[in-house]
Design an enzyme around this catalytic site. Sequence first.
Site, PDB file in Angstrom:
ATOM      1  N   HIS A  14      -5.396 -59.511 -22.286  1.00  0.00           N
ATOM      2  CA  HIS A  14      -4.699 -59.015 -20.953  1.00  0.00           C
ATOM      3  C   HIS A  14      -5.364 -57.585 -20.681  1.00  0.00           C
ATOM      4  O   HIS A  14      -5.546 -57.338 -19.533  1.00  0.00           O
ATOM      5  CB  HIS A  14      -3.325 -58.553 -21.436  1.00  0.00           C
ATOM      6  CG  HIS A  14      -2.579 -59.764 -21.603  1.00  0.00           C
ATOM      7  ND1 HIS A  14      -1.806 -60.475 -20.925  1.00  0.00           N
ATOM      8  CD2 HIS A  14      -2.231 -60.301 -22.857  1.00  0.00           C
ATOM      9  CE1 HIS A  14      -1.324 -61.619 -21.323  1.00  0.00           C
ATOM     10  NE2 HIS A  14      -1.175 -61.407 -22.547  1.00  0.00           N
ATOM     11  N   ASP A  31      -6.576 -47.543 -26.571  1.00  0.00           N
ATOM     12  CA  ASP A  31      -5.480 -47.405 -27.512  1.00  0.00           C
ATOM     13  C   ASP A  31      -4.310 -47.099 -26.557  1.00  0.00           C
ATOM     14  O   ASP A  31      -4.385 -46.044 -25.559  1.00  0.00           O
ATOM     15  CB  ASP A  31      -5.664 -46.602 -28.604  1.00  0.00           C
ATOM     16  CG  ASP A  31      -4.433 -46.849 -29.698  1.00  0.00           C
ATOM     17  OD1 ASP A  31      -4.247 -48.030 -29.963  1.00  0.00           O
ATOM     18  OD2 ASP A  31      -3.582 -46.000 -29.993  1.00  0.00           O
TER      19      ASP A  31
END
Length: 186
Positions: A11, A64
């Site tokens: 994604h 992240d």
Amino acid sequence: MKITFITSNQHKVKEAKGIFDNFGIELEHVDLGYPEIQGDLVDVAKYGAKHVAKRFGKPVIVEDAGIFIKALKWFPGTYSSYIQDTLGNKGILKLMSDIEDRYAEFRSAVGFCTPKTEPEIFLGTVRGSIGYFEKGNYGFAYDPLFKPEGYEKTFGELSINEKNEFSHRRKSLEKFAFWYKDYRGD
Ligand code: IMP
């Protein structure tokens, strides 16, 4: 221009491609995880970028991210991935069943590093709230729970292009892309 994105999350790759297209940056994807140290998003992105730049011997980015819920003392934050796999969205909704303050934000840290340099970090945040039930089939993980500020729809109800207009990842990757366009290092 080209950049290598190390992530095992498809994604994220799709979102990044849509964003980098606007800058003429070609994305090479390497489907791998990397060691995530204990710490905040910046620590994780810095360490991860440095680690993979050395391992692959070329400039790389890692990213992240996490969802931070105010009423839960900013939980799950850096534990977002683990909590998504264990409690899931239903578990989060249960934890919040009596909570009125639904404020939450997604945060993203992009780490860029080369084998010869120290990591550079680019941050992005999107403000919003947690709904009372899951809505929408687009996106991934917490997307069906998260309503960005000023919108009635959740990220799960937005197409990838719509989410890319203002998501946390859009902001961090766009900051990186502006910087990288003028980057003359190796
Ligand atoms: P990591 O950045 O791969 O460590 O994973 C962070 C976790 O945060 C993901 O596994 C998802 O559970 C969650 N997360 C990060 N960004 C998003 C997003 O854009 N939508 C939904 N969940 C996300």
